[in-house]
Scaffold this motif. Structure first.
Motif, PDB file in Angstrom:
ATOM      1  N   ASN A   1       0.848  -1.193   0.000  1.00 26.05           N
ATOM      2  CA  ASN A   1       0.000   0.000   0.000  1.00 26.05           C
ATOM      3  C   ASN A   1       0.885   1.245   0.000  1.00 26.05           C
ATOM      4  OD1 ASN A   1      -1.721   2.144   0.714  1.00 26.05           O
ATOM      5  ND2 ASN A   1      -2.943   0.892   2.094  1.00 26.05           N
ATOM      6  N   PRO A   2       0.765   2.115  -0.997  1.00 27.42           N
ATOM      7  CA  PRO A   2       1.566   3.345  -0.995  1.00 27.42           C
ATOM      8  C   PRO A   2       1.357   4.202   0.248  1.00 27.42           C
ATOM      9  CG  PRO A   2       0.578   3.003  -3.148  1.00 27.42           C
ATOM     10  CD  PRO A   2      -0.042   1.982  -2.226  1.00 27.42           C
ATOM     11  N   ALA A   3       0.150   4.182   0.825  1.00 28.80           N
ATOM     12  CA  ALA A   3      -0.106   4.967   2.030  1.00 28.80           C
ATOM     13  C   ALA A   3       0.661   4.414   3.223  1.00 28.80           C
ATOM     14  CB  ALA A   3      -1.609   4.998   2.335  1.00 28.80           C
ATOM     15  N   VAL A   4       0.756   3.093   3.332  1.00 29.77           N
ATOM     16  CA  VAL A   4       1.545   2.473   4.405  1.00 29.77           C
ATOM     17  C   VAL A   4       3.021   2.830   4.231  1.00 29.77           C
ATOM     18  CG1 VAL A   4       2.332   0.283   5.371  1.00 29.77           C
ATOM     19  CG2 VAL A   4      -0.084   0.597   4.814  1.00 29.77           C
ATOM     20  N   THR A   5       3.496   2.793   2.994  1.00 33.59           N
ATOM     21  CA  THR A   5       4.874   3.188   2.723  1.00 33.59           C
ATOM     22  C   THR A   5       5.107   4.635   3.130  1.00 33.59           C
ATOM     23  OG1 THR A   5       5.021   1.632   0.867  1.00 33.59           O
ATOM     24  CG2 THR A   5       6.637   3.416   0.921  1.00 33.59           C
ATOM     25  N   PHE A   6       4.144   5.509   2.829  1.00 27.34           N
ATOM     26  CA  PHE A   6       4.265   6.912   3.212  1.00 27.34           C
ATOM     27  C   PHE A   6       4.298   7.056   4.735  1.00 27.34           C
ATOM     28  CE2 PHE A   6       2.243  11.057   4.224  1.00 27.34           C
ATOM     29  CZ  PHE A   6       3.228  11.884   3.685  1.00 27.34           C
TER      30      PHE A   6
ATOM     31  N   LEU B   1      -5.873   1.857   9.675  1.00 28.76           N
ATOM     32  CA  LEU B   1      -5.015   0.847   9.056  1.00 28.76           C
ATOM     33  C   LEU B   1      -3.547   1.084   9.405  1.00 28.76           C
ATOM     34  CD1 LEU B   1      -4.176  -1.376   7.081  1.00 28.76           C
ATOM     35  CD2 LEU B   1      -4.486   0.277   5.218  1.00 28.76           C
ATOM     36  N   VAL B   2      -3.058   2.304   9.199  1.00 26.09           N
ATOM     37  CA  VAL B   2      -1.637   2.587   9.422  1.00 26.09           C
ATOM     38  C   VAL B   2      -1.314   2.570  10.921  1.00 26.09           C
ATOM     39  CG1 VAL B   2       0.204   4.292   9.093  1.00 26.09           C
ATOM     40  CG2 VAL B   2      -1.422   3.818   7.258  1.00 26.09           C
ATOM     41  N   TYR B   3      -2.247   2.984  11.760  1.00 19.91           N
ATOM     42  CA  TYR B   3      -2.046   2.879  13.206  1.00 19.91           C
ATOM     43  C   TYR B   3      -1.854   1.404  13.595  1.00 19.91           C
ATOM     44  CZ  TYR B   3      -2.632   3.937  18.166  1.00 19.91           C
ATOM     45  OH  TYR B   3      -2.430   4.072  19.520  1.00 19.91           O
ATOM     46  N   THR B   4      -2.646   0.532  12.985  1.00 18.42           N
ATOM     47  CA  THR B   4      -2.508  -0.903  13.237  1.00 18.42           C
ATOM     48  C   THR B   4      -1.156  -1.414  12.765  1.00 18.42           C
ATOM     49  OG1 THR B   4      -4.901  -1.219  12.993  1.00 18.42           O
ATOM     50  CG2 THR B   4      -3.521  -3.169  12.758  1.00 18.42           C
ATOM     51  N   VAL B   5      -0.708  -0.945  11.608  1.00 19.03           N
ATOM     52  CA  VAL B   5       0.610  -1.334  11.094  1.00 19.03           C
ATOM     53  C   VAL B   5       1.696  -0.927  12.083  1.00 19.03           C
ATOM     54  CG1 VAL B   5       2.326  -0.899   9.294  1.00 19.03           C
ATOM     55  CG2 VAL B   5      -0.070  -1.277   8.665  1.00 19.03           C
TER      56      VAL B   5
ATOM     57  N   ALA C   1     -14.345   2.168   0.014  1.00 22.39           N
ATOM     58  CA  ALA C   1     -13.360   1.892   1.074  1.00 22.39           C
ATOM     59  C   ALA C   1     -12.033   1.408   0.496  1.00 22.39           C
ATOM     60  CB  ALA C   1     -13.919   0.879   2.073  1.00 22.39           C
ATOM     61  N   SER C   2     -11.325   2.301  -0.142  1.00 26.96           N
ATOM     62  CA  SER C   2     -10.046   1.937  -0.764  1.00 26.96           C
ATOM     63  C   SER C   2      -8.918   1.813   0.266  1.00 26.96           C
ATOM     64  CB  SER C   2      -9.667   2.960  -1.833  1.00 26.96           C
ATOM     65  OG  SER C   2      -8.344   2.757  -2.273  1.00 26.96           O
ATOM     66  N   MET C   3      -8.609   2.914   0.946  1.00 25.87           N
ATOM     67  CA  MET C   3      -7.501   2.988   1.908  1.00 25.87           C
ATOM     68  C   MET C   3      -6.153   2.730   1.263  1.00 25.87           C
ATOM     69  SD  MET C   3      -9.290   0.695   4.895  1.00 25.87           S
ATOM     70  CE  MET C   3     -10.208  -0.304   3.712  1.00 25.87           C
ATOM     71  N   ASN C   4      -6.123   2.617  -0.050  1.00 28.59           N
ATOM     72  CA  ASN C   4      -4.915   2.171  -0.742  1.00 28.59           C
ATOM     73  C   ASN C   4      -4.898   2.766  -2.147  1.00 28.59           C
ATOM     74  OD1 ASN C   4      -2.958   0.670  -2.168  1.00 28.59           O
ATOM     75  ND2 ASN C   4      -3.300  -1.139  -0.920  1.00 28.59           N
ATOM     76  N   PRO C   5      -4.048   3.769  -2.411  1.00 28.35           N
ATOM     77  CA  PRO C   5      -4.020   4.385  -3.739  1.00 28.35           C
ATOM     78  C   PRO C   5      -3.736   3.403  -4.870  1.00 28.35           C
ATOM     79  CG  PRO C   5      -2.886   5.774  -2.163  1.00 28.35           C
ATOM     80  CD  PRO C   5      -3.179   4.483  -1.451  1.00 28.35           C
TER      81      PRO C   5
ATOM     82  N   PHE D   1      -3.187   9.191   2.076  1.00 24.03           N
ATOM     83  CA  PHE D   1      -1.899   9.772   2.449  1.00 24.03           C
ATOM     84  C   PHE D   1      -2.034  10.659   3.693  1.00 24.03           C
ATOM     85  CE2 PHE D   1      -0.157   7.929  -1.204  1.00 24.03           C
ATOM     86  CZ  PHE D   1       1.220   8.135  -1.227  1.00 24.03           C
ATOM     87  N   VAL D   2      -3.109  11.420   3.784  1.00 21.18           N
ATOM     88  CA  VAL D   2      -3.318  12.248   4.972  1.00 21.18           C
ATOM     89  C   VAL D   2      -3.537  11.359   6.199  1.00 21.18           C
ATOM     90  CG1 VAL D   2      -4.875  13.892   6.098  1.00 21.18           C
ATOM     91  CG2 VAL D   2      -4.200  14.243   3.718  1.00 21.18           C
ATOM     92  N   GLY D   3      -4.391  10.344   6.066  1.00 19.04           N
ATOM     93  CA  GLY D   3      -4.643   9.436   7.181  1.00 19.04           C
ATOM     94  C   GLY D   3      -3.384   8.730   7.640  1.00 19.04           C
ATOM     95  N   ALA D   4      -2.564   8.291   6.692  1.00 16.71           N
ATOM     96  CA  ALA D   4      -1.316   7.598   7.016  1.00 16.71           C
ATOM     97  C   ALA D   4      -0.345   8.536   7.723  1.00 16.71           C
ATOM     98  CB  ALA D   4      -0.680   7.047   5.742  1.00 16.71           C
ATOM     99  N   GLY D   5      -0.255   9.773   7.224  1.00 20.08           N
ATOM    100  CA  GLY D   5       0.654  10.737   7.845  1.00 20.08           C
ATOM    101  C   GLY D   5       0.260  11.062   9.274  1.00 20.08           C
ATOM    102  N   ILE D   6      -1.052  11.216   9.514  1.00 21.19           N
ATOM    103  CA  ILE D   6      -1.522  11.512  10.869  1.00 21.19           C
ATOM    104  C   ILE D   6      -1.244  10.326  11.795  1.00 21.19           C
ATOM    105  CG2 ILE D   6      -3.554  11.975  12.290  1.00 21.19           C
ATOM    106  CD1 ILE D   6      -4.764  13.431   9.867  1.00 21.19           C
ATOM    107  N   ALA D   7      -1.542   9.107  11.335  1.00 18.27           N
ATOM    108  CA  ALA D   7      -1.323   7.919  12.163  1.00 18.27           C
ATOM    109  C   ALA D   7       0.145   7.765  12.526  1.00 18.27           C
ATOM    110  CB  ALA D   7      -1.820   6.675  11.428  1.00 18.27           C
ATOM    111  N   ALA D   8       1.029   7.953  11.537  1.00 18.21           N
ATOM    112  CA  ALA D   8       2.466   7.819  11.786  1.00 18.21           C
ATOM    113  C   ALA D   8       2.940   8.858  12.796  1.00 18.21           C
ATOM    114  CB  ALA D   8       3.236   7.966  10.479  1.00 18.21           C
TER     115      ALA D   8
END
Length: 251
Positions: A85-90, A155-159, A196-200, A224-231
């Motif tokens: 997932n590009p968002a997880v990578t971000f 998702l990214v918080y779980t990761v 419900a994509s969550m994945n670009p 990308f915004v959600g991933a950045g906030i979670a990280a």
């Protein structure tokens, strides 16, 4: 601060054997994930003669994506970190767990994996439509953006909690399952509204093959915004800064 640990990396990293293997692992995992996830939707359309989505169809999509992501993350975890997932990578990049140079390699591999999966689906089904993600009636782009931000945050918080946190201990064993369950649950919550994509990458492949780009930006900006906030939240409040950072070659 997470921003202090962001690493650009070296252009020479692109040619390193471990980086190329990691990118290949991401390509294969995304291909497997998108083929099963998108394929389940195409199978539903065939069985129902392109009928309207039903609760059973939503459950089918949730299970297919959850199971496939569990497998896709697990088989790449020891090679690339199993981002899929590009968002997880971000999110990993924001936390300093992967360099920008390697992130670009992952993003290219992930997008190509999704496009190839959709092309294979179109060919193997005799030309059936690989439908692009779209918004349901009554759902605005801004409604969908909030959905994507919140779902990808989860998702990214779980990761982070199960895979990236150096204190994770034995819970790391269940990381692929937890990640798959999170996506499956989010599809049950948001699938009826915006898919419900969550994945670009998941959104990109069908959009390319069907050449349909309506509101496509939502499926990039939201994740990308959600991933950045979670990280940022996890790094600031929950990761002990005295722990040694995991080498980027493992992600």
């Amino acid at each position: 601060m997470p921003i202090m640990r962001i690493a650009i990396g070296n252009p020479a990293e692109v040619g390193q054997a471990d980086a190329l293997k990691a990118a290949l692992a991401e390509f294969i995992s995304v291909l497997i994930f998108v083929f099963a996830g998108e394929g389940s939707g195409m199978a539903f359309n065939k069985l129902t003669d392109n009928g309207s989505t039903t609760p059973a169809g939503l459950v089918q999509a949730s299970l297919a994506h959850g199971f496939a992501l569990f497998v896709a993350v697990a088989i790449a975890a020891n090679i690339s970190g199993g981002h899929v997932n590009p968002a997880v990578t971000f999110g990993a990049f924001v936390g300093g767990h992967i360099t920008l140079a390697r992130s670009f390699m992952y993003w290219i591999a992930q997008l190509l994996g999704s496009v190839v999966a959709c092309l294979l689906l179109k060919f193997s089904t005799g030309g059936l439509e690989t439908s692009a993600f779209s918004l349901s009636s009554g759902v605005s782009a801004w409604n969908a953006l909030v959905f994507e931000i919140v779902m990808t945050f989860g998702l990214v918080y779980t990761v982070y909690a199960t895979a990236l946190d150096p204190k994770k201990g034995n819970i790391g064993i269940i990381a692929p399952m937890a990640i798959g369950f999170t996506v499956g649950a989010n599809i049950l919550a948001g699938g009826a509204f915006d898919g419900a994509s969550m994945n670009p990458a998941v959104s990109f492949g069908p959009a390319v093959v069907s050449w349909s780009w309506d509101n496509h930006w939502v499926y990039w900006l939201g994740p990308f915004v959600g991933a950045g906030i979670a990280a940022t939240v996890y790094e600031l409040f929950f990761i002990n800064q005295t722990h040694e950072q995991v080498p980027s070659s493992e992600f």
